[in-house]
Design a protein around this motif. Structure first.
Motif, PDB file in Angstrom:
ATOM      1  N   ARG A 216      -8.393  -4.073  -1.920  1.00  0.00           N
ATOM      2  CA  ARG A 216      -8.420  -2.967  -0.973  1.00  0.00           C
ATOM      3  C   ARG A 216      -8.954  -3.469   0.360  1.00  0.00           C
ATOM      4  O   ARG A 216     -10.059  -3.986   0.441  1.00  0.00           O
ATOM      5  CB  ARG A 216      -9.291  -1.833  -1.478  1.00  0.00           C
ATOM      6  CG  ARG A 216      -9.197  -0.605  -0.622  1.00  0.00           C
ATOM      7  CD  ARG A 216      -9.770   0.596  -1.364  1.00  0.00           C
ATOM      8  NE  ARG A 216      -9.767   1.757  -0.523  1.00  0.00           N
ATOM      9  CZ  ARG A 216      -8.790   2.648  -0.492  1.00  0.00           C
ATOM     10  NH1 ARG A 216      -7.747   2.482  -1.265  1.00  0.00           N
ATOM     11  NH2 ARG A 216      -8.851   3.690   0.288  1.00  0.00           N
TER      12      ARG A 216
ATOM     13  N   GLY B 113       0.810  -1.207   0.000  1.00  0.00           N
ATOM     14  CA  GLY B 113       0.000   0.000   0.000  1.00  0.00           C
ATOM     15  C   GLY B 113       0.842   1.256   0.000  1.00  0.00           C
ATOM     16  O   GLY B 113       2.078   1.204   0.110  1.00  0.00           O
ATOM     17  N   PRO B 114       0.184   2.412  -0.110  1.00  0.00           N
ATOM     18  CA  PRO B 114       0.891   3.691  -0.108  1.00  0.00           C
ATOM     19  C   PRO B 114       1.590   3.929   1.234  1.00  0.00           C
ATOM     20  O   PRO B 114       1.081   3.509   2.276  1.00  0.00           O
ATOM     21  CB  PRO B 114      -0.213   4.725  -0.321  1.00  0.00           C
ATOM     22  CG  PRO B 114      -1.389   3.962  -0.808  1.00  0.00           C
ATOM     23  CD  PRO B 114      -1.250   2.569  -0.293  1.00  0.00           C
ATOM     24  N   PRO B 115       2.729   4.605   1.220  1.00  0.00           N
ATOM     25  CA  PRO B 115       3.430   4.901   2.475  1.00  0.00           C
ATOM     26  C   PRO B 115       2.514   5.637   3.456  1.00  0.00           C
ATOM     27  O   PRO B 115       1.793   6.560   3.076  1.00  0.00           O
ATOM     28  CB  PRO B 115       4.593   5.801   2.038  1.00  0.00           C
ATOM     29  CG  PRO B 115       4.783   5.494   0.582  1.00  0.00           C
ATOM     30  CD  PRO B 115       3.426   5.144   0.059  1.00  0.00           C
TER      31      PRO B 115
ATOM     32  N   GLY C 168      -4.571  -1.126   2.041  1.00  0.00           N
ATOM     33  CA  GLY C 168      -3.773  -1.516   0.888  1.00  0.00           C
ATOM     34  C   GLY C 168      -4.308  -2.811   0.307  1.00  0.00           C
ATOM     35  O   GLY C 168      -5.438  -3.201   0.571  1.00  0.00           O
TER      36      GLY C 168
ATOM     37  N   ALA D 152      -0.223   4.724   4.793  1.00  0.00           N
ATOM     38  CA  ALA D 152      -1.653   4.392   4.702  1.00  0.00           C
ATOM     39  C   ALA D 152      -1.994   3.234   5.636  1.00  0.00           C
ATOM     40  O   ALA D 152      -1.139   2.439   6.010  1.00  0.00           O
ATOM     41  CB  ALA D 152      -2.026   4.036   3.274  1.00  0.00           C
TER      42      ALA D 152
ATOM     43  N   SER E  70       5.635  -0.716   0.626  1.00  0.00           N
ATOM     44  CA  SER E  70       5.248   0.525  -0.052  1.00  0.00           C
ATOM     45  C   SER E  70       5.014   0.320  -1.539  1.00  0.00           C
ATOM     46  O   SER E  70       5.779  -0.365  -2.222  1.00  0.00           O
ATOM     47  CB  SER E  70       6.334   1.587   0.148  1.00  0.00           C
ATOM     48  OG  SER E  70       6.063   2.713  -0.656  1.00  0.00           O
ATOM     49  N   THR E  71       3.969   0.961  -2.043  1.00  0.00           N
ATOM     50  CA  THR E  71       3.689   0.913  -3.475  1.00  0.00           C
ATOM     51  C   THR E  71       4.726   1.689  -4.277  1.00  0.00           C
ATOM     52  O   THR E  71       4.785   1.564  -5.500  1.00  0.00           O
ATOM     53  CB  THR E  71       2.292   1.497  -3.791  1.00  0.00           C
ATOM     54  OG1 THR E  71       2.177   2.775  -3.174  1.00  0.00           O
ATOM     55  CG2 THR E  71       1.197   0.581  -3.299  1.00  0.00           C
ATOM     56  N   SER E  72       5.552   2.467  -3.595  1.00  0.00           N
ATOM     57  CA  SER E  72       6.622   3.177  -4.308  1.00  0.00           C
ATOM     58  C   SER E  72       7.819   2.263  -4.582  1.00  0.00           C
ATOM     59  O   SER E  72       8.750   2.633  -5.284  1.00  0.00           O
ATOM     60  CB  SER E  72       7.063   4.417  -3.533  1.00  0.00           C
ATOM     61  OG  SER E  72       7.620   4.050  -2.292  1.00  0.00           O
TER      62      SER E  72
END
Length: 109
Positions: free
Chosen positions: A76, A52-54, A59, A56, A87-89
Protein backbone atom coordinates in the motif's frame (compact mmCIF):
# COMPACT_ATOMS: atom_id res chain seq x y z
CA UNK A 1 23.63 -7.64 0.89
CA UNK A 2 21.93 -10.97 1.55
CA UNK A 3 23.56 -14.33 0.88
CA UNK A 4 21.49 -17.28 -0.34
CA UNK A 5 23.04 -20.67 -0.92
CA UNK A 6 21.76 -23.00 -3.61
CA UNK A 7 23.19 -25.89 -5.64
CA UNK A 8 25.54 -23.49 -7.44
CA UNK A 9 26.95 -22.08 -4.17
CA UNK A 10 26.37 -18.68 -2.54
CA UNK A 11 24.42 -15.99 -4.36
CA UNK A 12 24.36 -12.40 -3.14
CA UNK A 13 21.59 -9.94 -3.74
CA UNK A 14 20.62 -6.45 -2.64
CA UNK A 15 18.52 -6.32 0.51
CA UNK A 16 15.06 -4.75 0.79
CA UNK A 17 16.43 -1.48 2.20
CA UNK A 18 18.53 -1.00 -0.94
CA UNK A 19 15.49 -1.64 -3.16
CA UNK A 20 13.35 0.76 -1.09
CA UNK A 21 15.97 3.48 -1.53
CA UNK A 22 15.81 3.01 -5.31
CA UNK A 23 11.98 3.07 -5.25
CA UNK A 24 11.98 6.28 -3.17
CA UNK A 25 14.27 7.95 -5.71
CA UNK A 26 11.85 7.07 -8.52
CA UNK A 27 8.76 8.16 -6.58
CA UNK A 28 10.37 11.48 -5.61
CA UNK A 29 11.39 12.16 -9.22
CA UNK A 30 9.69 9.94 -11.84
CA UNK A 31 12.26 11.03 -14.44
CA UNK A 32 14.79 8.93 -12.47
CA UNK A 33 13.08 5.76 -13.72
CA UNK A 34 14.89 5.71 -17.05
CA UNK A 35 18.33 6.27 -15.52
CA UNK A 36 18.09 4.26 -12.30
CA UNK A 37 20.15 1.11 -12.09
CA UNK A 38 19.22 -2.10 -10.36
CA UNK A 39 20.68 -2.26 -6.83
CA UNK A 40 21.32 -5.95 -7.39
CA UNK A 41 23.02 -6.23 -10.80
CA UNK A 42 23.38 -2.57 -11.90
CA UNK A 43 21.34 -3.04 -15.11
CA UNK A 44 19.51 0.07 -16.37
CA UNK A 45 16.64 0.73 -16.20
CA UNK A 46 14.58 -0.91 -13.51
CA UNK A 47 10.82 -1.26 -14.06
CA UNK A 48 7.79 -0.25 -11.99
CA UNK A 49 4.09 -1.01 -12.03
CA UNK A 50 1.26 0.19 -9.81
CA UNK A 51 -2.00 -1.66 -9.24
CA UNK A 52 -5.00 -0.22 -7.45
CA UNK A 53 -8.74 0.45 -7.43
CA UNK A 54 -10.10 2.62 -10.26
CA UNK A 55 -9.85 6.32 -9.41
CA UNK A 56 -7.74 5.73 -6.29
CA UNK A 57 -4.51 7.55 -5.50
CA UNK A 58 -3.08 4.63 -3.53
CA UNK A 59 -2.33 1.07 -4.54
CA UNK A 60 0.36 -1.59 -4.64
CA UNK A 61 3.74 -0.89 -6.15
CA UNK A 62 6.15 -3.28 -7.84
CA UNK A 63 9.78 -2.55 -8.66
CA UNK A 64 11.91 -5.11 -10.48
CA UNK A 65 14.82 -5.69 -12.80
CA UNK A 66 14.26 -7.53 -16.07
CA UNK A 67 17.91 -8.60 -16.14
CA UNK A 68 18.39 -10.35 -12.78
CA UNK A 69 14.66 -10.85 -12.01
CA UNK A 70 14.83 -9.56 -8.44
CA UNK A 71 12.58 -6.85 -7.04
CA UNK A 72 10.18 -5.73 -4.33
CA UNK A 73 6.47 -5.35 -3.77
CA UNK A 74 4.88 -2.68 -1.57
CA UNK A 75 1.33 -3.52 -0.59
CA UNK A 76 0.00 0.00 0.00
CA UNK A 77 1.48 3.28 -1.14
CA UNK A 78 0.55 6.60 -2.68
CA UNK A 79 0.97 6.45 -6.44
CA UNK A 80 2.38 9.61 -8.06
CA UNK A 81 0.08 11.06 -10.70
CA UNK A 82 2.88 10.73 -13.27
CA UNK A 83 2.42 6.97 -13.25
CA UNK A 84 -0.46 4.98 -14.72
CA UNK A 85 -2.20 2.67 -12.28
CA UNK A 86 -3.49 -0.69 -13.49
CA UNK A 87 -7.01 -1.32 -12.21
CA UNK A 88 -7.59 -4.07 -9.68
CA UNK A 89 -10.72 -4.92 -11.66
CA UNK A 90 -8.42 -6.22 -14.41
CA UNK A 91 -7.93 -10.02 -14.36
CA UNK A 92 -4.54 -10.97 -12.88
CA UNK A 93 -3.28 -12.58 -16.08
CA UNK A 94 -4.13 -9.42 -18.01
CA UNK A 95 -2.33 -7.25 -15.42
CA UNK A 96 0.85 -9.30 -15.79
CA UNK A 97 0.62 -9.15 -19.57
CA UNK A 98 -0.33 -5.46 -19.80
CA UNK A 99 2.61 -4.35 -17.68
CA UNK A 100 4.97 -7.11 -18.89
CA UNK A 101 5.56 -8.12 -15.28
CA UNK A 102 7.85 -11.15 -15.18
CA UNK A 103 7.95 -13.81 -12.48
CA UNK A 104 10.64 -12.06 -10.43
CA UNK A 105 12.00 -13.03 -7.00
CA UNK A 106 10.54 -10.70 -4.36
CA UNK A 107 13.00 -9.50 -1.72
CA UNK A 108 11.25 -9.44 1.68
CA UNK A 109 14.21 -8.73 3.98
Amino acid sequence: MIENTDADGPRYHADRAMWLEVFAGIINDPENLLRTSCPNCAAVPVRVAFIGPPGASAGSGLLWCDTCLFGISISRMNVPSEFEMISTSTPVGDILEAASIPDFEVIWE
